[in-house]
Design an enzyme around this catalytic site. Sequence first.
Site, PDB file in Angstrom:
ATOM      1  N   THR A   1      44.912  48.958 -38.757  1.00  0.00           N
ATOM      2  CA  THR A   1      46.295  49.288 -38.437  1.00  0.00           C
ATOM      3  C   THR A   1      47.149  49.317 -39.678  1.00  0.00           C
ATOM      4  O   THR A   1      48.051  50.168 -39.823  1.00  0.00           O
ATOM      5  CB  THR A   1      46.820  48.373 -37.345  1.00  0.00           C
ATOM      6  OG1 THR A   1      45.831  48.548 -36.253  1.00  0.00           O
ATOM      7  CG2 THR A   1      48.136  48.717 -36.894  1.00  0.00           C
TER       8      THR A   1
ATOM      9  N   TYR B   1      48.412  55.803 -32.391  1.00  0.00           N
ATOM     10  CA  TYR B   1      47.996  56.049 -33.887  1.00  0.00           C
ATOM     11  C   TYR B   1      46.811  55.928 -34.119  1.00  0.00           C
ATOM     12  O   TYR B   1      45.853  55.931 -33.576  1.00  0.00           O
ATOM     13  CB  TYR B   1      48.849  54.986 -34.886  1.00  0.00           C
ATOM     14  CG  TYR B   1      48.200  53.688 -34.703  1.00  0.00           C
ATOM     15  CD1 TYR B   1      47.273  53.174 -35.598  1.00  0.00           C
ATOM     16  CD2 TYR B   1      48.474  52.901 -33.431  1.00  0.00           C
ATOM     17  CE1 TYR B   1      46.447  51.967 -35.353  1.00  0.00           C
ATOM     18  CE2 TYR B   1      47.802  51.447 -33.513  1.00  0.00           C
ATOM     19  CZ  TYR B   1      46.711  51.132 -34.107  1.00  0.00           C
ATOM     20  OH  TYR B   1      45.912  50.074 -34.249  1.00  0.00           O
TER      21      TYR B   1
ATOM     22  N   SER C   1      38.850  48.464 -37.252  1.00  0.00           N
ATOM     23  CA  SER C   1      38.141  47.392 -37.272  1.00  0.00           C
ATOM     24  C   SER C   1      37.410  47.149 -35.999  1.00  0.00           C
ATOM     25  O   SER C   1      36.500  46.324 -36.092  1.00  0.00           O
ATOM     26  CB  SER C   1      38.868  46.090 -37.577  1.00  0.00           C
ATOM     27  OG  SER C   1      39.818  45.736 -36.385  1.00  0.00           O
ATOM     28  N   GLN C   2      37.573  48.082 -35.035  1.00  0.00           N
ATOM     29  CA  GLN C   2      36.530  48.168 -33.844  1.00  0.00           C
ATOM     30  C   GLN C   2      35.438  48.537 -34.100  1.00  0.00           C
ATOM     31  O   GLN C   2      34.197  48.374 -33.798  1.00  0.00           O
ATOM     32  CB  GLN C   2      37.279  48.730 -32.674  1.00  0.00           C
ATOM     33  CG  GLN C   2      37.424  50.260 -33.072  1.00  0.00           C
ATOM     34  CD  GLN C   2      38.655  50.539 -33.540  1.00  0.00           C
ATOM     35  OE1 GLN C   2      39.477  49.630 -34.255  1.00  0.00           O
ATOM     36  NE2 GLN C   2      38.946  51.836 -33.561  1.00  0.00           N
TER      37      GLN C   2
ATOM     38  N   THR D   1      43.054  44.255 -37.252  1.00  0.00           N
ATOM     39  CA  THR D   1      43.024  42.893 -36.823  1.00  0.00           C
ATOM     40  C   THR D   1      42.032  42.644 -35.396  1.00  0.00           C
ATOM     41  O   THR D   1      41.921  41.460 -35.186  1.00  0.00           O
ATOM     42  CB  THR D   1      44.530  42.776 -36.027  1.00  0.00           C
ATOM     43  OG1 THR D   1      44.656  43.931 -35.106  1.00  0.00           O
ATOM     44  CG2 THR D   1      45.465  42.662 -37.010  1.00  0.00           C
ATOM     45  N   ASP D   2      41.513  43.588 -35.015  1.00  0.00           N
ATOM     46  CA  ASP D   2      40.668  43.482 -33.873  1.00  0.00           C
ATOM     47  C   ASP D   2      39.267  42.341 -34.188  1.00  0.00           C
ATOM     48  O   ASP D   2      38.912  41.695 -33.407  1.00  0.00           O
ATOM     49  CB  ASP D   2      39.779  44.710 -33.329  1.00  0.00           C
ATOM     50  CG  ASP D   2      40.791  45.607 -32.599  1.00  0.00           C
ATOM     51  OD1 ASP D   2      42.003  44.978 -32.336  1.00  0.00           O
ATOM     52  OD2 ASP D   2      40.495  46.776 -32.244  1.00  0.00           O
TER      53      ASP D   2
ATOM     54  N   LYS E   1      42.559  36.137 -32.987  1.00  0.00           N
ATOM     55  CA  LYS E   1      43.613  36.904 -32.596  1.00  0.00           C
ATOM     56  C   LYS E   1      43.721  36.309 -30.824  1.00  0.00           C
ATOM     57  O   LYS E   1      42.876  36.495 -30.352  1.00  0.00           O
ATOM     58  CB  LYS E   1      43.006  38.240 -32.617  1.00  0.00           C
ATOM     59  CG  LYS E   1      44.109  39.372 -32.137  1.00  0.00           C
ATOM     60  CD  LYS E   1      43.617  40.869 -32.371  1.00  0.00           C
ATOM     61  CE  LYS E   1      44.825  41.847 -31.833  1.00  0.00           C
ATOM     62  NZ  LYS E   1      44.474  43.181 -32.287  1.00  0.00           N
TER      63      LYS E   1
ATOM     64  N   GLU F   1      27.001  17.385 -20.487  1.00  0.00           N
ATOM     65  CA  GLU F   1      26.980  17.688 -19.059  1.00  0.00           C
ATOM     66  C   GLU F   1      25.262  18.748 -19.090  1.00  0.00           C
ATOM     67  O   GLU F   1      24.682  18.812 -18.013  1.00  0.00           O
ATOM     68  CB  GLU F   1      27.943  18.791 -18.719  1.00  0.00           C
ATOM     69  CG  GLU F   1      28.071  19.038 -17.354  1.00  0.00           C
ATOM     70  CD  GLU F   1      29.449  19.938 -16.935  1.00  0.00           C
ATOM     71  OE1 GLU F   1      29.442  20.190 -15.681  1.00  0.00           O
ATOM     72  OE2 GLU F   1      30.346  19.948 -17.720  1.00  0.00           O
TER      73      GLU F   1
END
Length: 351
Positions: A37, A50, A83-84, A116-117, A189, A308
Amino acid sequence: MRKSILLLLLFVVSIQVHAQEQSKGSPRIIILATGGTIAGSGESATKAAYTAGKVPIDDLLNAVPQIHNYGKISGEQIASIGSQDMNIATWLKLTKRINEIFAKDEADAVVVTHGTDTQEETAYFLDLTVMSDKPVVIVGAMRPSTAMSQDGNRNLLDAIVVAADPKSVGKGVLVAMNEKVFDARDVTKTSTTDLETFKSKNFGPVGLIYDGKVQYYYQSLRSPLKKFDVTKLNSLPQVEIIYGYADANPNSVYCVTNSGPKGVVYAGMGNGNFNAPVGKALAEAAKKGIIVCRSGRAGSGRITLDNEVKDAELGFVVSDDLNPQKARVLLMLSLTETSNRAKIQQNFFDY
C-alpha cells in the site's frame, strides 16, 4: 591573479574535504522496495480503492526529500506486489540480498517497504535469517500514496530515522509504523483499516518516534542469537495452518495433512484447544511424522505445554506466545535443520 586562483582552489578543496567528512559520519541506508500500500496508487484521493505496488522506489524517495537529512539514501526494487501475494521465493530473495549488503559493507542499515497484510510475517522471517546486527527496519502504510491523508511518507521518514540511529544496532528486525517501533517477533496487525493497526498485544512497542528522533524503552530477550542459514535454499518445507472453531469438522485436518505437509500449525480455541474429533485427526498426523504445533486464535497470551492438552503423549509441540502465522514461519525454518520434536519445541521457547 595567481593568488586569487590559489585561494579559489584552496576553497574548493576545503569544501570537498568538509563534504567527505560529513559523508563519513552519515549512515548509508539502502531501501529495498517490495510494493504494498505504501507504493499503492488510486484514482481518487478520497476513496479506498487502489492498486498496491504501482509506485516505483525512486518516486517514493523523491516524495520525501527530508530522508536525505539522515544519511546517504539509495533504493532498490525487489518486488512490486501487494503483500497478500508475498511468497517464500520473495522472502528468500529479500533476506539473501540483505545479507549480501551487510557482508559486502554496502550499507549501514536497510529499510524494507512492505504491504501491511503480511508485514509481520516478513519481519519475523528476516529476524530469524538476517545474519548481521545492523538495523533492518520494515515499514508500510495503511493508505495509498495518492490518498488525501496518506501515511506512507511520514512512516518512511520515521523508518529512516530508526535505521539511522546508532541505538538501533543489535535490536533485531524492527517495524516502524504510526510513530512507534515494534519488535519483529511480537508485532501483529490488529485492524483491517485503522492507521494504528500494528500493535504488540503482549508487550507493547519497544520505542517511540517523535520530532525526528527515536526513543527506546526496552528490548526483547527473545531475539535469536543463532540465525537460520538460508543461503543455499530455494524453498522451505511445507507448513499449513488449520483454524479451530466450535464444532469443527476433522475433515479439514485430514484434507490438509493428506496434502503432504512437513508440519501443521493448529490455531486453536483458548489455550490452543480442539474438540475430540479434531484432536484425534491431529494425533494421527503426528504419528505419521508431521510436526503438529498448537497455537491460539485469541491473538495474545501463551500456549502452555502439557497442561490441559497432553502434548507429550500426543506428539505435539506448542508455539509459546507466537501467533499462528509466526509459528508457521519458525516451524518452516526449524524443519530446514531438524525433524526432532524436542529440538523444535526448544526453538519455540528460545526464539
